[in-house]
Design an enzyme around this catalytic site. Structure first.
Site, PDB file in Angstrom:
ATOM      1  N   ARG A  36      16.392  10.353  34.028  1.00  0.00           N
ATOM      2  CA  ARG A  36      15.385   9.313  34.249  1.00  0.00           C
ATOM      3  C   ARG A  36      14.520   9.608  35.480  1.00  0.00           C
ATOM      4  O   ARG A  36      13.303   9.380  35.437  1.00  0.00           O
ATOM      5  CB  ARG A  36      16.055   7.935  34.339  1.00  0.00           C
ATOM      6  CG  ARG A  36      16.351   7.377  32.960  1.00  0.00           C
ATOM      7  CD  ARG A  36      17.141   6.108  32.946  1.00  0.00           C
ATOM      8  NE  ARG A  36      17.269   5.609  31.571  1.00  0.00           N
ATOM      9  CZ  ARG A  36      18.230   4.835  31.141  1.00  0.00           C
ATOM     10  NH1 ARG A  36      19.184   4.438  31.964  1.00  0.00           N
ATOM     11  NH2 ARG A  36      18.273   4.432  29.871  1.00  0.00           N
ATOM     12  N   GLY A  47      17.037   1.318  18.751  1.00  0.00           N
ATOM     13  CA  GLY A  47      16.047   1.898  19.640  1.00  0.00           C
ATOM     14  C   GLY A  47      16.528   1.856  21.073  1.00  0.00           C
ATOM     15  O   GLY A  47      17.311   2.689  21.503  1.00  0.00           O
ATOM     16  N   THR A  90      12.522  14.368  20.479  1.00  0.00           N
ATOM     17  CA  THR A  90      11.625  15.327  21.121  1.00  0.00           C
ATOM     18  C   THR A  90      12.167  16.739  20.972  1.00  0.00           C
ATOM     19  O   THR A  90      13.341  16.996  21.256  1.00  0.00           O
ATOM     20  CB  THR A  90      11.462  14.998  22.616  1.00  0.00           C
ATOM     21  OG1 THR A  90      10.927  13.683  22.749  1.00  0.00           O
ATOM     22  CG2 THR A  90      10.537  15.980  23.296  1.00  0.00           C
ATOM     23  N   GLY A 108     -15.931   5.263  34.134  1.00  0.00           N
ATOM     24  CA  GLY A 108     -16.861   4.889  33.082  1.00  0.00           C
ATOM     25  C   GLY A 108     -16.879   5.860  31.924  1.00  0.00           C
ATOM     26  O   GLY A 108     -15.827   6.257  31.415  1.00  0.00           O
ATOM     27  N   GLU A 138      13.183   7.444  27.118  1.00  0.00           N
ATOM     28  CA  GLU A 138      14.285   7.403  28.091  1.00  0.00           C
ATOM     29  C   GLU A 138      14.609   5.982  28.529  1.00  0.00           C
ATOM     30  O   GLU A 138      15.138   5.763  29.619  1.00  0.00           O
ATOM     31  CB  GLU A 138      13.959   8.257  29.319  1.00  0.00           C
ATOM     32  CG  GLU A 138      13.953   9.729  29.069  1.00  0.00           C
ATOM     33  CD  GLU A 138      15.293  10.386  29.299  1.00  0.00           C
ATOM     34  OE1 GLU A 138      16.047   9.992  30.190  1.00  0.00           O
ATOM     35  OE2 GLU A 138      15.591  11.317  28.558  1.00  0.00           O
ATOM     36  N   GLY A 139      14.293   5.007  27.692  1.00  0.00           N
ATOM     37  CA  GLY A 139      14.539   3.613  28.022  1.00  0.00           C
ATOM     38  C   GLY A 139      13.257   2.914  28.410  1.00  0.00           C
ATOM     39  O   GLY A 139      12.574   3.331  29.351  1.00  0.00           O
ATOM     40  N   THR A 140      12.909   1.874  27.695  1.00  0.00           N
ATOM     41  CA  THR A 140      11.655   1.171  27.946  1.00  0.00           C
ATOM     42  C   THR A 140      11.657   0.467  29.300  1.00  0.00           C
ATOM     43  O   THR A 140      12.696   0.329  29.948  1.00  0.00           O
ATOM     44  CB  THR A 140      11.402   0.113  26.861  1.00  0.00           C
ATOM     45  OG1 THR A 140      12.448  -0.878  26.936  1.00  0.00           O
ATOM     46  CG2 THR A 140      11.385   0.723  25.467  1.00  0.00           C
ATOM     47  N   ASP A 178      21.256   9.262  34.307  1.00  0.00           N
ATOM     48  CA  ASP A 178      21.165   9.165  35.762  1.00  0.00           C
ATOM     49  C   ASP A 178      20.459  10.381  36.346  1.00  0.00           C
ATOM     50  O   ASP A 178      19.857  10.301  37.422  1.00  0.00           O
ATOM     51  CB  ASP A 178      22.569   9.041  36.374  1.00  0.00           C
ATOM     52  CG  ASP A 178      23.256   7.747  35.970  1.00  0.00           C
ATOM     53  OD1 ASP A 178      22.560   6.834  35.499  1.00  0.00           O
ATOM     54  OD2 ASP A 178      24.486   7.664  36.123  1.00  0.00           O
TER      55      ASP A 178
END
Length: 399
Positions: free
Chosen positions: A253, A132, A159, A352, A376-378, A250
């Site tokens: 992200r 992952g 995706t 609410g 794209e990277g946690t 690069d």
């Protein structure tokens, strides 16, 4: 030094994207949130044609000998993505020709590859059941057989994997060499041996298809490799191999960060409008200790959004001016991803029952925001990358 004024040329792009978001995306947002696994929305096909004709930045690799500041394709993309995601992230991701694979091809592809695949709808397949956030652990294999590469393995959470024209697939030439042997390959969607296993049901971005794919003796031409065939176990070889394919992030992200900016801005605008109807207006004329709790919450969210926006613009500006931006790309993605999720959830809470119901888009924006902090990277991976840069340690030294 970064100029915080948006140039007139890019301002026009931003205005066009905002108009697209308000006139096309917003009116159909609810409709397509309820439709999952459908075909590409018909409303997006003319959008793809329009975007192909939109003006683009120069995309220079460096500032040049004249020292001039460039605002190129990266800055253009940030402004357009943020505006479109104010309308709907899932629809933006479903526009034909806007796949993550396109960014990879334009970043490291040859002129011939860019000409052949650059304008098609290209997805990116990295994640596997056993790999992952650690992209270096991919186990999908690619073996050279004559003038063809033979791919075998499984990819998940791809995706646009169902609707795309081609897929940029990450695979290893030799698992024992780790990062040094990881390469990316262009695989046309109709290639024999490539199978669509399933399309995932999701909490958010429901109209954007997310697919699981299988590669069984999938053969592609030798020239469909992105970058060099060189494999080695030296640090230099690892940089040329894995480092080359990682360059894509690069550029992408900051664009993912821009998605979070658009979603958060949309939620904050809806929240402000609802509060103003009740006489609560965050006009920044009061000092914090003279403000109500709700006004103070709006102030803080505005500040958080602005901080993430400036970090994202800087990362894009650095890319356009040929400056290494891996740290800044991860910083803005981490900041904006967390900010987008926090802001949308706070907006739901502040409003609410109107926030939680489907009377407004707030609950949908909150659902859509979560994945932006993950793909794209946690969040954790981005922080790890930033730590490596700050401490001057390699991935082997700091895991």
């Amino acid at each position: 030094m970064i100029n915080l004024e948006i140039p007139q040329k890019l301002g026009q792009v931003q205005q066009m994207a905002q108009q697209l978001a308000s006139t096309v995306f917003r009116p159909i947002s609810r409709k397509y949130d309820a439709i999952e696994h459908g075909d590409t929305p018909q409303e997006l096909k003319p959008v793809a044609q329009m975007m192909a004709a939109m003006p683009r930045g120069e995309g220079k690799k460096g500032a040049g000998d004249d020292g001039a500041i460039r605002n190129g394709s990266n800055m253009t993309g940030i402004l357009a993505v943020e505006a479109m995601c104010w309308g709907d992230v899932g629809l933006m991701l479903s526009i034909p020709g806007s796949g993550l694979g396109n960014a990879a091809i334009m970043a490291v592809g040859s002129p011939e590859q860019k000409a052949q695949y650059g304008k098609l709808y290209c997805a990116m397949a990295i994640t596997e059941p056993g790999a992952g956030s650690d992209s270096a652990a991919v186990s999908t294999t690619a073996q050279l057989d004559g003038d063809e590469w033979v791919l075998n393995g499984e990819k998940i959470y791809c995706t646009a994997g169902q609707r795309c024209d081609a897929i940029v697939v990450w695979a290893t030439l030799d698992k024992s060499l780790g990062k040094a042997a990881i390469k990316s390959f262009i695989v046309p969607r109709d290639t024999p041996g490539l199978t669509l296993v399933r399309v995932e049901d999701k909490m958010g971005l429901r109209i954007s298809d997310t697919a699981a794919l299988a590669f069984n003796d999938c053969r592609i031409p030798r020239d469909h490799l992105l970058g060099s065939e060189e494999v080695g176990d030296t640090e230099e070889a690892r940089k040329k191999a894995f480092g080359g394919v990682m360059q894509t992030f690069d550029n992408t992200r900051p664009q993912v960060a821009a998605m979070a900016l658009g979603v958060a801005r949309a939620a904050l605008e809806i929240t402000r409008e609802l509060h103003e109807k009740e006489g609560v207006k965050a006009d920044f004329s009061k000092l914090p200790y003279n403000s109500s709790a709700r006004e103070l919450a709006l102030y803080r969210m505005e500040a958080d959004l602005e901080a993430a926006r400036l970090m994202t613009l800087k990362a894009a500006w650095m890319a356009d001016n040929g400056q290494p931006n891996s740290k800044e790309a991860s910083m803005c993605k981490a900041k904006a991803g967390r900010m987008g999720n926090d802001v949308t959830l706070q907006c739901v809470a502040l409003c609410g029952e109107l926030g939680y119901s489907e009377q407004t888009l707030l609950e949908k924006l909150a659902r859509d925001s979560k994945i932006i902090d993950i793909f794209e990277g946690t969040q954790q991976i981005q922080q790890l990358i930033v730590a490596r840069h700050l401490l001057g340690l390699s991935s082997r030294e700091l895991k």
